[in-house]
Design a protein around this motif. Structure first.
Motif, PDB file in Angstrom:
ATOM      1  N   ASP A  54      10.439  -4.138   0.433  1.00  0.00           N
ATOM      2  CA  ASP A  54       9.704  -3.358   1.504  1.00  0.00           C
ATOM      3  C   ASP A  54       8.113  -2.781   0.924  1.00  0.00           C
ATOM      4  N   ILE A  55       7.258  -2.528   2.063  1.00  0.00           N
ATOM      5  CA  ILE A  55       5.859  -2.108   1.696  1.00  0.00           C
ATOM      6  C   ILE A  55       6.080  -0.752   1.404  1.00  0.00           C
ATOM      7  N   HIS A  56       6.441   0.017   2.534  1.00  0.00           N
ATOM      8  CA  HIS A  56       6.485   1.625   2.561  1.00  0.00           C
ATOM      9  C   HIS A  56       7.512   2.159   1.480  1.00  0.00           C
ATOM     10  N   ALA A  84       8.185  -3.081   7.906  1.00  0.00           N
ATOM     11  CA  ALA A  84       7.662  -2.879   9.474  1.00  0.00           C
ATOM     12  C   ALA A  84       6.286  -2.870   9.535  1.00  0.00           C
ATOM     13  N   ALA A  85       5.428  -3.130   8.291  1.00  0.00           N
ATOM     14  CA  ALA A  85       4.106  -3.138   8.304  1.00  0.00           C
ATOM     15  C   ALA A  85       3.578  -4.499   8.868  1.00  0.00           C
ATOM     16  N   ASP A  87       0.085  -5.145  10.176  1.00  0.00           N
ATOM     17  CA  ASP A  87      -1.398  -5.328  10.161  1.00  0.00           C
ATOM     18  C   ASP A  87      -1.621  -6.515   9.570  1.00  0.00           C
ATOM     19  N   LEU A  88      -2.584  -7.309   9.806  1.00  0.00           N
ATOM     20  CA  LEU A  88      -2.953  -8.743   8.997  1.00  0.00           C
ATOM     21  C   LEU A  88      -3.315  -8.435   7.532  1.00  0.00           C
ATOM     22  N   HIS A  89      -3.982  -7.187   7.442  1.00  0.00           N
ATOM     23  CA  HIS A  89      -4.523  -6.983   5.928  1.00  0.00           C
ATOM     24  C   HIS A  89      -3.342  -6.941   4.986  1.00  0.00           C
ATOM     25  N   ALA A  90      -1.951  -6.446   5.413  1.00  0.00           N
ATOM     26  CA  ALA A  90      -0.839  -6.426   4.603  1.00  0.00           C
ATOM     27  C   ALA A  90      -0.487  -7.964   4.443  1.00  0.00           C
ATOM     28  N   VAL A  91      -0.406  -8.713   5.397  1.00  0.00           N
ATOM     29  CA  VAL A  91      -0.063  -9.844   5.485  1.00  0.00           C
ATOM     30  C   VAL A  91      -0.790 -10.848   4.483  1.00  0.00           C
TER      31      VAL A  91
END
Length: 233
Positions: A54-56, A84-85, A87-91
């Protein structure tokens, strides 16, 4: 068995994902972590080969954790980002850091299972190959994409040429190559290979790599198992 560490700040979600892992043959959940600090300790102690990340996280975002893991010496586990992130920056960052896939919450239980199965097939093919031509590389990348209802069509809805190729593969007594299909149907080998690769992505045929005397893999296709076939809802 492929050992997996589930990393999610939500205890309930982590437990659900761990239970799903245990349902997929070839995988075993070695533990759950709910923060980056716990994850580092668990990675050191349990030596997982795949992370469901998970990112968060409460103490550090998951991509930062992945970045620091990549910067350390030693073998770094593969990673499927589960978050759940959106945004394309995270991808983009996840892709840059080598994540093998990115699952956006919420998703169905079947999606996670399919992605784990796709990862397992990818691992099996990767470990069976000692050299790669472009066809092998394309096949390995295709294996990382689990077939979904959105990119799969029932055989009755396939384009005519693709349907003929699927029929030829299904009728063959043993796995067949693109060259054999091309000769049987009177088309070029690149055309047959392109359709076979698309059928593989749709989950309608499966790929085996066979090795001959030259040591280079021969790509052979056979019908996918019934539970791998998908139809539009």
């Amino acid at each position: 068995m492929i050992p997996i560490l589930v990393i999610d700040d939500d205890y309930r979600v982590a437990s659900i994902h761990a239970a799903i892992v245990e349902q997929v043959p070839g995988f075993h959940c070695v533990g759950e972590a709910h923060s980056a600090a716990e994850a580092r300790t668990a990675i050191r102690d349990f030596q997982p080969e795949l992370l469901l990340l998970d990112i968060h996280l409460p103490d550090e975002d998951g991509l930062s954790l992945l970045r620091t893991l990549k910067a350390t010496a030693g073998r770094v586990p593969d990673c499927i980002v589960v978050t759940a992130a959106r945004d394309l920056h995270a991808v983009r960052t996840a892709m840059h850091l080598g994540a093998v896939y990115y699952l956006v919450k919420p998703f169905g239980v079947g999606q996670l299972r399919d992605q784990l199965r796709a990862y397992r097939r990818w691992r099996e093919q990767l470990e069976s190959s000692d050299q790669a031509d472009q066809e092998t590389v394309d096949a390995l990348y295709n294996l990382l994409r689990a077939p979904t209802a959105l990119n799969s069509s029932p055989p009755s809805q396939l384009p005519p040429t693709m349907a003929k190729i699927l029929d030829a593969v299904s009728a063959a007594a043993q796995p067949v190559s693109a060259t054999q299909i091309a000769q049987q149907l009177g088309m070029s080998r690149p055309t047959a290979q392109r359709y076979l690769a698309d059928l593989q992505r749709r989950g309608l045929v499966a790929l085996d790599l066979a090795y001959g005397s030259t040591g280079r893999p021969v790509h052979r296709y056979h019908p996918a198992a019934p539970d791998r076939r998908r139809t539009r809802p």
